[in-house]
Design a protein around this motif. Structure first.
Motif, PDB file in Angstrom:
ATOM      1  N   VAL A 279      -5.011   6.830  -4.054  1.00 56.61           N
ATOM      2  CA  VAL A 279      -5.456   5.449  -3.855  1.00 56.61           C
ATOM      3  C   VAL A 279      -5.294   5.064  -2.386  1.00 56.61           C
ATOM      4  CG1 VAL A 279      -5.048   3.043  -4.498  1.00 56.61           C
ATOM      5  CG2 VAL A 279      -4.879   4.839  -6.235  1.00 56.61           C
ATOM      6  N   LYS A 280      -4.175   5.452  -1.771  1.00 57.30           N
ATOM      7  CA  LYS A 280      -3.976   5.180  -0.345  1.00 57.30           C
ATOM      8  C   LYS A 280      -5.067   5.837   0.488  1.00 57.30           C
ATOM      9  CE  LYS A 280       0.330   6.506   0.010  1.00 57.30           C
ATOM     10  NZ  LYS A 280       1.709   6.761   0.460  1.00 57.30           N
ATOM     11  N   ASP A 281      -5.428   7.070   0.156  1.00 62.23           N
ATOM     12  CA  ASP A 281      -6.478   7.768   0.894  1.00 62.23           C
ATOM     13  C   ASP A 281      -7.789   6.993   0.847  1.00 62.23           C
ATOM     14  OD1 ASP A 281      -4.718   9.805   1.544  1.00 62.23           O
ATOM     15  OD2 ASP A 281      -5.458  11.166  -0.030  1.00 62.23           O
ATOM     16  N   LYS A 282      -8.135   6.479  -0.312  1.00 65.94           N
ATOM     17  CA  LYS A 282      -9.378   5.707  -0.444  1.00 65.94           C
ATOM     18  C   LYS A 282      -9.304   4.406   0.356  1.00 65.94           C
ATOM     19  CE  LYS A 282     -10.431   7.648  -4.923  1.00 65.94           C
ATOM     20  NZ  LYS A 282     -10.266   7.509  -6.342  1.00 65.94           N
ATOM     21  N   LEU A 283      -8.191   3.718   0.265  1.00 66.31           N
ATOM     22  CA  LEU A 283      -8.028   2.471   1.018  1.00 66.31           C
ATOM     23  C   LEU A 283      -8.127   2.714   2.518  1.00 66.31           C
ATOM     24  CD1 LEU A 283      -5.153   0.672  -0.896  1.00 66.31           C
ATOM     25  CD2 LEU A 283      -7.485  -0.152  -0.602  1.00 66.31           C
ATOM     26  N   PHE A 284      -7.428   3.730   3.005  1.00 63.27           N
ATOM     27  CA  PHE A 284      -7.445   4.010   4.436  1.00 63.27           C
ATOM     28  C   PHE A 284      -8.823   4.503   4.886  1.00 63.27           C
ATOM     29  CE2 PHE A 284      -2.682   4.364   4.072  1.00 63.27           C
ATOM     30  CZ  PHE A 284      -2.453   3.176   4.746  1.00 63.27           C
ATOM     31  N   TYR A 285      -9.554   5.178   4.012  1.00 61.10           N
ATOM     32  CA  TYR A 285     -10.917   5.583   4.343  1.00 61.10           C
ATOM     33  C   TYR A 285     -11.768   4.345   4.620  1.00 61.10           C
ATOM     34  CZ  TYR A 285     -15.672   7.244   3.762  1.00 61.10           C
ATOM     35  OH  TYR A 285     -16.999   7.507   3.956  1.00 61.10           O
TER      36      TYR A 285
ATOM     37  N   VAL B 293       0.833  -1.199   0.000  1.00 60.37           N
ATOM     38  CA  VAL B 293       0.000   0.000   0.000  1.00 60.37           C
ATOM     39  C   VAL B 293       0.870   1.252   0.000  1.00 60.37           C
ATOM     40  CG1 VAL B 293      -1.618   1.351   1.409  1.00 60.37           C
ATOM     41  CG2 VAL B 293      -2.029  -1.086   1.010  1.00 60.37           C
ATOM     42  N   GLN B 294       1.976   1.217   0.702  1.00 54.49           N
ATOM     43  CA  GLN B 294       2.870   2.382   0.740  1.00 54.49           C
ATOM     44  C   GLN B 294       3.373   2.768  -0.638  1.00 54.49           C
ATOM     45  OE1 GLN B 294       5.778   1.045   3.716  1.00 54.49           O
ATOM     46  NE2 GLN B 294       5.199   2.846   4.902  1.00 54.49           N
TER      47      GLN B 294
END
Length: 61
Positions: A39-45, A32-33
């Motif tokens: 894309v990271k923002d969406k995943l972490f959301y 993910v990093q």
């Protein structure tokens, strides 16, 4: 001297420091990093939402 003493003792900074690392989870986080920030923002959301909902469900059991 003093710096060496400070470097030898690293206090726990999170409540998760003593948990064993799950290799599969750690590998996913490392992947993910590498993703773009959007894309990271969406995943972490979605991760945050899932954790929040799970905790709320547990509270009402």
């Amino acid at each position: 001297m003093i710096i060496n003493q400070l470097n030898t003792h690293k206090p726990s900074i999170t409540k998760f420091d003593t948990l064993p690392l799950d290799t599969n989870t750690l590998n996913r986080i490392l992947e993910v990093q590498q993703l773009p920030d959007d894309v990271k923002d969406k995943l972490f959301y979605f991760i945050d939402m899932t954790i929040r909902d799970y905790k709320a469900k547990q509270a009402y059991k």
